[in-house]
Design a protein around this motif. Structure first.
Motif, PDB file in Angstrom:
ATOM      1  N   TYR A   1       4.699   3.687   0.868  1.00 39.45           N
ATOM      2  CA  TYR A   1       6.107   3.282   0.932  1.00 39.45           C
ATOM      3  C   TYR A   1       6.444   2.785   2.339  1.00 39.45           C
ATOM      4  O   TYR A   1       7.060   1.735   2.518  1.00 39.45           O
TER       5      TYR A   1
ATOM      6  N   VAL B   1       1.692  12.261  -0.736  1.00 39.74           N
ATOM      7  CA  VAL B   1       1.528  11.850   0.663  1.00 39.74           C
ATOM      8  C   VAL B   1       1.040  10.399   0.718  1.00 39.74           C
ATOM      9  O   VAL B   1       1.539   9.589   1.502  1.00 39.74           O
TER      10      VAL B   1
ATOM     11  N   ARG C   1       3.927   8.226   0.030  1.00 35.91           N
ATOM     12  CA  ARG C   1       4.821   8.152   1.187  1.00 35.91           C
ATOM     13  C   ARG C   1       4.274   7.133   2.209  1.00 35.91           C
ATOM     14  O   ARG C   1       5.009   6.309   2.739  1.00 35.91           O
TER      15      ARG C   1
ATOM     16  N   GLN D   1       1.950   9.329   7.248  1.00 36.92           N
ATOM     17  CA  GLN D   1       3.119   9.932   6.606  1.00 36.92           C
ATOM     18  C   GLN D   1       4.139  10.441   7.618  1.00 36.92           C
ATOM     19  O   GLN D   1       5.282  10.680   7.271  1.00 36.92           O
ATOM     20  N   ARG D   2       3.715  10.624   8.864  1.00 38.47           N
ATOM     21  CA  ARG D   2       4.637  11.160   9.869  1.00 38.47           C
ATOM     22  C   ARG D   2       5.077  10.138  10.906  1.00 38.47           C
ATOM     23  O   ARG D   2       5.591  10.492  11.956  1.00 38.47           O
TER      24      ARG D   2
END
Lengths: 467, 292
Positions: free
Chosen positions: A214, A208, A211, A399-400
């Protein structure tokens, strides 16, 4: 002239430490620091009371200060950051006088303009000569840069250097020169090397975290700032380093020659400089052995003071030239205000450090954090402590999805165009709450236990005791 | 599009909550090998709740259930089917009957909950010598079957050979699975590469799978997702060529041509089909199409 004193006690007495004075410390020895505890123990033994301690940071290693707070040896505390152990005692109301929180830039600035006065500065020096030339780059307790100690040396009435590694005069490669130093004391050990710096700092393996990193790197890429002359600051935490890794890959691929990087300097940033991705490192603090070796050996790896790093009182400072900074948060609210002082229950467990300085100075400030932490959503209606004002925070990366400050419409357009998952901050809050439910509001209502000053010295928020 | 299918243990809440953001086209919430027998109940509840809260807009959800000879598989289906996972992955499938048995029970649960019967697909995991030999029958056993998935670890144990990184020992099985799946017009998915640290080995193994005709590959670590996605994605050149093919067809139609050629080569049906597949993947990679 002889500046060398046999014992710490002798130096304390000669410096004239008396009831009601302010003494200061720097935090370059981090969780390995012996000096603050050592000095306070001597002071307590001398029967001195009612002191204010101005320490650039208090770590868990400084837990013994709690006893001195109870016994009124110390009645005032001024810091830029405070670890959870002492933070808990403060939040529970151990002190009568509120703690003063500043930022790294704000502390230096307030010393410069005289609004924060220090009577005696105790400067832990990993290496010194008998006339008080000091360096952090050598000796068994080497910490690299001594950036945060410069203002203490320059503005305190009396300066006592405490070292465990005395070299013959004149010390080469001096950080703080003798002109500022009144006395030098050599003790057995000023710190625990393994806790001063980490052996190596590693990139997170948490998927996570990766992510989020990134996505943050994608924001950097599509923001338009990633081009020749790029400057970058990131922390030493695993997720921040992961952002650096992705940024590194993009810079290599696109042959981008950056200008400088800052932050908690780690081997990772050092290797980026060695590869030619950055021309210079501006280093106010080292975080690992590789960084210390580099600041010692590489002329492009420059030690800078807190003033040069971030002081709003200076005619200019490095954060003003910074393109992109990656920051953390314990809470973010719908107005993009960020809390880095307390946890979700209101307990002190951090502080601004350079958070609000870099957010204000940089062209693009990116806050990275998981959308849900320990079953609680990151995004709240109102942060428990406004550490960094939302006006200076540009992007929140979870992450979302990514929320862009509505002030930055042009940036939002760029990120949407790049196909990144841009969402309204309210939407992110709702996504989290769909999983966790809406948590019960926690709002400490006790008396004020800390005042948070913004980098310009103006009070921006207070922290209340948790009953 | 299932370039990557990421295994997530059914008893790790943090992974379940975040599984859909890790970049995999599909996530496999595992109730079988990753969960010890005394934790099956807890995992079932966690997986059910993950399904309940996850919208999975960009990511397909597959549930790996316990083998039909275990006492767990029906309970697994009882818990998860009402929350409409995209696919069910039965394990140790070695005959068409196993697939039919699972399909029939899914239908029963669907009916019990007033759901449309037949919407949930099946992706059988073939991991025994008998399963490999029965691949075609399994692939054609039931209309719910969307593909075949080869499990190399259990298979090599059954074959009584050593599992190697080069994978010579499963070459026949891989080819057989691909052939059986393609013969039935469904997809074939390759076994995961299990050395998380060996990124070079992962690239080699993934390239091999793609060259054999697999449509995608399972992964056991989120760190493998990006590499496998990239290798199973059409290249920019593939995408451009596919657009050119479709443009040439349009142009040919406009001009009333029977035979259409592009860059000196005749465009025949397989080329068109391939181009359509590439463009479909391009659309999905851009996030333009949600998974049904």
């Amino acid at each position: 002239m002889n500046k060398l004193r046999e014992t710490l006690r002798e130096a304390i007495v000669e410096a004239g430490v008396k009831d009601g004075m302010t003494i200061s410390f720097h935090h370059h020895l981090r969780n390995g620091d012996y000096v603050l505890n050592m000095v306070l123990e001597e002071i307590a033994a001398l029967g001195i009371h009612d002191l204010t301690v101005n320490a650039s940071s208090i770590f868990d290693v400084h837990e013994p200060i709690i006893e001195h707070l109870k016994n009124k040896v110390v009645t005032g505390l001024e810091v830029n950051y405070m670890g959870g152990k002492v933070g808990r005692a403060i939040t529970e109301g151990i002190m009568e006088k509120p703690v003063i929180f500043r930022s790294h830039g704000g502390r230096a600035g307030d010393m410069e303009n005289g609004s924060s006065k220090v009577d005696v500065a105790f400067i832990a020096a990993p290496c010194a000569d008998d006339m008080g030339n000091l360096s952090g780059k050598y000796g068994p307790s080497a910490c690299g840069s001594m950036g945060y100690a410069f203002s203490d040396a320059m503005y305190a009435d009396k300066v006592v250097a405490v070292t465990d590694h005395l070299e013959a005069y004149p010390l080469a490669d001096v950080s703080i020169p003798e002109g500022y130093v009144d006395m030098v004391v050599c003790v057995d050990k000023i710190g625990e090397a393994s806790r001063i710096v980490s052996g190596t700092t590693r990139i997170t393996k948490d998927p996570v975290g990766l992510r989020i990193a990134y996505l943050a790197a994608q924001v950097v890429k599509h923001s338009g700032y990633l081009k020749d002359g790029f400057s970058f600051q990131t922390g030493a935490g695993g997720a921040s380093l992961a952002v650096a890794k992705y940024v590194e890959e993009m810079m290599e691929k696109e042959h981008i020659q950056g200008s400088f990087c800052m932050g908690g300097i780690t081997g990772y940033l050092v290797s980026m400089m060695k590869k030619g991705l950055f021309k210079t490192i501006l280093d106010v603090q080292c975080f690992d052995m590789e960084a210390i070796e580099s600041i010692r050996d590489n002329a492009n790896h420059q030690e800078i003071s807190a003033t040069r790093y971030a002081s709003p009182q200076a005619k200019s400072c490095a954060v003003d030239s910074l393109d992109v900074v990656i920051l953390g948060a314990t809470q973010v609210d719908l107005d993009f205000n960020v809390n880095v002082h307390t946890d979700s229950q209101g307990y002190i467990m951090g502080g601004s450090g350079g958070h609000c300085d870099t957010a204000a100075g940089s062209k693009l400030s990116i806050v990275v954090a998981p959308l849900i932490r320990a079953r609680l959503p990151l995004i709240v209606d109102e942060v428990l402590c406004k550490s960094t004002p939302g006006e200076t925070v540009d992007v929140i990366v979870t992450q979302r999805g990514i929320a862009v400050n509505p002030k930055r419409t042009e940036l939002k357009e760029l990120l949407v165009k790049a196909g990144l998952p841009v969402k309204e901050i309210k939407e992110l809050k709702e996504i989290a709450e769909a999983i966790t439910g809406v948590p019960q509001q926690v709002k400490p209502e006790g008396r004020v236990v800390a005042k948070v000053l913004y980098r310009d010295g103006v009070e921006i928020d207070t922290i209340k005791s948790v009953k | 599009m299932r370039r990557t299918m990421l295994f997530l243990p059914g008893n790790t809440p943090n992974m379940l909550i975040n599984g859909d953001v890790l970049g995999a086209d599909s996530i496999i919430l595992d109730l079988e090998d990753a969960v010890s027998p005394d934790e099956k109940d807890a995992a079932r509840i966690l997986v059910r709740n993950a399904l309940k809260y996850q919208k999975a807009e960009t990511c397909e959800t597959i549930i790996r259930i316990n083998p039909t000879e275990s006492g767990f598989w029906m309970k697994d289906l009882d818990e998860v089917i009402p929350y409409k996972p995209h696919l069910i992955m039965p394990t140790k499938v070695d005959s068409a009957q196993v697939v039919q048995k699972v399909s029939a029970y899914i239908a029963e649960v669907e009916a019990r909950h007033g759901m449309e019967v037949g919407k949930i697909g099946i992706l059988p995991l073939i991991e025994t010598a008998l399963g490999v030999e029965q691949a075609f029958q399994i692939a054609s056993a039931d209309p719910r079957v969307v593909g075949l998935f080869l499990g190399g670890e259990d298979l090599t144990a059954d074959l009584q050979c050593k599992r190697t990184k080069e994978g010579k020992e499963i070459f026949y099985s891989r080819s057989r699975i691909v052939c059986a799946a393609r013969a039935c017009g469904i997809e074939a998915y390759d076994t995961p590469f299990t050395d998380v640290e060996d990124s070079e080995g992962l690239v080699k193994d993934t390239k091999l799978a793609k060259s054999l005709g697999f449509s995608g590959k399972a992964v056991i670590s989120p760190r493998h997702v990006e590499t496998v996605n990239e290798l199973f994605s059409p290249t920019q050149a593939d995408i451009e060529y596919a657009h050119d093919v479709m443009d040439a067809i349009e142009e040919g139609k406009r001009q009333g041509k029977g035979v259409i050629s592009l860059r000196g080569k005749m465009i025949d049906a397989p080329i068109v089909k391939r181009a359509q597949q590439v463009l479909e993947m391009e659309l999905q990679m851009l996030g333009g199409v949600s998974i049904e």
